[in-house]
Design a protein around this motif. Structure first.
Motif: not given
Length: 911
Positions: A254-262
């Motif tokens: 989940i955290v990597t998906a959030m970083r990818s979104a940023q």
């Protein structure tokens, strides 16, 4: 580079835990275990319940934003696992519950979670990404999440009351039922890991990598629980550690998906959807790089997607736009109503629609042309409408400038001192000019002739000037029909005025007349000087016009030397070879080529043809220069005097080099796309064949397992119960009448033992009727029909068998029996029939099975669609089982008309 190293380190625990688990299983004694009652609730709550509930909540939010079924399945799976984990941890502290209740609830939650994850993985593997309509989206969300919660609660209560068979016996180990459930969960999670990891290797979405590792760790934990002999053993704690680490990996995904979104400057929902929908990723990659505004609306007219161009236009982040209607985004009322009406029309008609509207921005009003196209869902209806808005502001500004230019020219037209009239020629039946009609005149015409516009425009020459010389019809007719311009002085007897006239052909069968009244100045030098200056001015205007033309223009003399090249021509072609060389001499300097790459013949060059008196249009010519290759589309025409004498030629051309390059690039892209499509088609065929073989092996393995379990029940449990019964009966006979109380006690035990024996026989027959292996299919069907009528007394069964047992291949016997069993069970459950006709026979080299009832029937399309949505195993499993065995499967049903199932196997099939 650092993040890539972190990903590689993240994989290390997977093989490490497998090795540690194997060592502990071999080295450590089975009697060693550690299981304090307070520890498991704390660790399960922290690493299982909290983590899985967070993931389930994020999946729910993303599903509500994107309507993707695969995301809903992942959310339901982790929710079931999380609920199972917390309930299992809580009941562990209940003294009466013991380890069995903990294992039962936990393993059941794991199985549901594994099924949900495997279903989502299969959807991703198949490359289909179904979306749920907005009206049914909340229904499926509530059904899945509330359904999972309710099932786990009811199952836990049933387990607590002892209604569920035991899964685990402390000190002895797991039961066969628990091993089957846990083994199935382990296998499904392992397959899900392989599919997710394969998708990561293909798409390189980091979210898929961490999620796949989380599934792998979950599978390892279930393997440890599968082989442990006691709850709290070292192997069991390795399993728990794997599960807790898997929870951490779920959060890492989940955290990597959030970083990818940023990093991508997009929303978390977009990244998660793109990770689980490669086709959607392709769409978003195109949309995010499109110069147009691309938005997507659901049936409630709310934004579900907007690309970066749209975000820059509104000056807002995606989160403040997604879920908002057109009106809520501040679009003006008229524009909002127009766009909303077109979108609604697309939902209703399933056809694209277009609309022009405007949007106020901080930099001013922008005009757009929006094309609304339907996006269809899995049910064939329009799920969303995609709106592609092209900015028309520059074009609108150009149109406004053109209107202003036309107004200026109209002012010039009205302010001209020369009279002007536009006419159309009128011809008789032989196409000979006989009259002409006035189409337009300027105010100077009225002033110079004394004729009024209302009396002239729309009327013919014979109506306006009946006394004028008819020769002018012939003269002007030649101008209109041949395109030749004329310039002369004229005296009009009807008007009694002298005019200098210039007549030309502005359009086919039309001629314009520009004239000046030279009555007062005909004999004066001043008038001649003024006329000369006027001609010079016109020449200067023509020169300026030619110089500013966007197309290349070259004028040649009769020898083929250029006498005039406008600026555009000089920029594209070297002037020195045109001014100083003839057409033939230029061929030695520039190698003109045809579209096919062949040398251009001298006699076919447009200028050469024009010098011979021919007119050519849009001839494509290539000119290879040292540093580039030039492509032009050339036209040429001869220049003649009014009496037909050849003066030279004029050629015009358009530089089409960019267009040719684009066409070549388009052809290359199309060829590459065709190759990729062919490769992808071949891959899909191989994958489908592999899946079919896997399904066949799974069915065979299932039947073998049923046969083995049935044999185990008959040989072990059944034999044991029979032996107990005989011994108890013998004891009763030995006790006799002297021990009436003991005899009575033994007498109450015998029915219970007999009931157990009968239940074992029933379970054996349900799993794999032994009569099928002993007596064959025909006897089994007869037995099954008798037993069916005993159970369902309200249904009469007619059995017709018109073939021998030897006619039926062994591999088809169990298939025929299972199809019959499934079909007749469906009749009992759903059809409300009172008569069933079962026919098995041989016809035209095929084995034919027909199952027909007189029940209420059903809507076949609706039933199949409902079964696909629910992932059931009814009609679909029957079709798959028969088709895998080489049969053809057909079903006919109408509401109120009963149902007929027809299955046909070719004789000699090998299954």
């Amino acid at each position: 580079m650092k993040r890539a190293s972190t990903r590689y380190l993240g994989f290390i625990p997977v093989p490490a835990l497998i090795v540690i688990m194997a060592v502990l299983e071999i080295v450590v004694k089975p009697s060693l275990f550690y299981e304090p009652a307070w520890l498991l609730p704390i660790t399960n709550t922290l690493f299982v319940t909290v983590v899985f509930f967070i993931v389930a909540y994020i999946a729910m939010s993303n599903y509500r934003a994107t309507s993707r079924i695969q995301i809903l399945l992942l959310g339901g799976g982790v929710l079931a696992f999380g609920i199972g984990g917390v309930i299992a941890a809580l009941v562990r502290s209940v003294p009466a519950a013991g380890a069995n209740l903990n294992v039962t609830i936990y393993n059941t939650g794991a199985l549901i979670g594994a099924v949900f994850h495997f279903a989502a993985a299969l959807i991703l593997l198949a490359g289909i990404f179904p979306e749920v309509g907005s009206k049914r989206k909340e229904f499926w969300l509530v059904l899945s999440y509330v359904g999972v919660t309710a099932f786990m609660a009811l199952f836990s209560m049933a387990s607590l009351k002892g209604l569920i068979p035991p899964f685990f016996v402390q000190g002895v180990g797991p039961t066969a039922l628990r091993q089957w459930v846990l083994g199935a969960s382990d296998i499904l999670f392992a397959f899900s890991f392989l599919i997710f990891m394969g998708l990561y290797l293909k798409n390189r979405e980091v979210f898929l990598y961490w999620y796949a590792l989380a599934l792998a760790l979950t599978s390892i934990s279930l393997t440890a629980f599968f082989i442990q002999s006691a709850v709290g053993s070292p192997v069991g704690w390795i399993g728990r550690f794997s599960q807790y680490l898997g929870g951490v990996y779920f959060l890492t995904a989940i955290v990597t998906a959030m970083r990818s979104a940023q990093a991508r400057r997009t929303s978390f929902d977009n990244v998660l959807t793109a990770s689980l929908s490669p086709t959607e990723e392709t769409f978003r990659a195109l949309a995010e790089h499109s110069p147009d505004i691309i938005t997507r609306f659901d049936k409630e007219m709310k934004h579900v997607y907007i690309n970066q161009v749209g975000l820059r236009l509104y000056g807002k982040p995606a989160g403040s736009i997604i879920g908002k209607t057109i009106e809520e985004m501040g679009l003006p009322g008229p524009s909002a109503s127009l766009l909303k009406e077109r979108i609604q029309r697309v939902f209703e008609t399933c056809q694209p629609a277009e609309v022009e509207h405007y949007i106020p921005t901080q930099s001013g009003v922008r005009f757009y042309q929006s094309r609304c196209v339907p996006e269809f869902g899995v049910d064939g209806t329009v799920a969303n409408v995609l709106v592609v808005s092209h900015d028309l502001t520059e074009r609108k500004q150009a149109e406004e400038a053109l209107r202003e230019s036309e107004q200026r020219y109209r002012s010039l037209f009205n302010g001209m001192t020369e009279g002007f009239a536009l006419h159309e020629i009128i011809c008789d039946a032989k196409d000979v000019p006989c009259d002409y009609r006035f189409l337009e005149i300027n105010p100077a015409f009225e002033r110079l002739t004394g004729l009024k516009r209302k009396d002239v425009v729309g009327n013919t020459m014979r109506q306006v000037l009946p006394d004028d010389d008819p020769k002018w019809v012939k003269i002007y007719g030649e101008v209109a029909l041949t395109g030749k311009s004329i310039h002369f002085d004229n005296y009009s007897a009807a008007l009694k005025r002298h005019y200098e006239v210039y007549a030309y052909c502005p359009a086919p069968r039309q001629f314009g007349v520009l004239f000046m009244d030279i009555t007062e100045h005909k004999r004066g030098e001043e008038e001649r000087a003024r006329l000369l200056a006027e001609v010079q001015n016109r020449a200067a205007e023509l020169d300026a016009t030619i110089s500013s033309m966007a197309i290349g223009l070259i004028v040649y003399n009769r020898a083929g030397n250029a006498t005039l090249m406008n600026n555009t021509a000089k920029e594209v072609l070297p002037p020195e070879i045109f001014f100083n060389m003839t057409v033939e001499e230029r061929l030695h300097v520039v190698r003109w080529e045809t579209e096919g790459g062949h040398p251009f013949p001298l006699e076919e060059i447009p200028v050469a043809r024009a010098l011979r008196g021919e007119t050519t249009y849009n001839v494509v010519i290539a000119a290879p220069f040292p540093d580039h290759k030039l492509w032009i589309s050339a036209s040429a025409a001869p220049i003649r005097t009014p009496d037909g004498k050849m003066l030279g030629a004029v050629a015009s051309f358009v530089d089409i080099t960019d267009r040719k390059r684009a066409e070549e690039e388009l052809r290359r892209s199309r060829d590459e796309l065709e190759i990729r499509v062919q490769e992808r088609t071949a891959e899909l065929k191989e994958a489908n064949e592999a899946l079919r073989q896997l399904s066949s092996k799974l069915l065979s393995a299932q039947e073998e397992e049923r046969k083995r379990i049935a044999g185990e029940i008959h040989d072990t449990l059944g034999a044991c119960l029979s032996a107990i019964k005989f011994k108890v009966e013998g004891a009763v006979q030995q006790i006799g009448e002297t021990a009436a109380v003991a005899t009575q006690s033994f007498g109450t035990i015998l029915p219970v033992i007999q009931e157990g024996i009968e239940e074992c026989r029933r379970m054996q027959q349900d799993l794999r009727p032994s009569i099928l292996d002993d007596l064959g299919l025909l006897a089994t069907l007869s037995w099954f029909c008798r037993r069916y009528q005993t159970i369902y007394t309200g249904i009469k069964v007619e059995l017709e068998q018109s073939l021998e047992e030897s006619d039926i291949p062994n591999v088809l016997k169990i298939v025929i029996f299972r199809v019959t069993q499934e079909g007749m069970n469906n009749i009992a459950k759903h059809s409300k029939a009172d008569l069933v006709h079962l026919s098995l026979g041989k016809m035209d080299g095929r084995i034919e099975l027909v199952l027909k009832d007189n029940g209420q029937g059903f809507d076949l399309k609706q039933a199949l669609a409902s079964e696909r949505m629910k992932r059931g195993l009814g009609l679909t499993s029957m079709r798959e089982r028969t088709e895998l065995s080489g049969a053809s499967f057909a079903i006919e049903s109408k509401e109120g008309k009963g149902t007929t199932i027809h299955v046909s196997w070719p004789l000699g099939t090998d299954g």
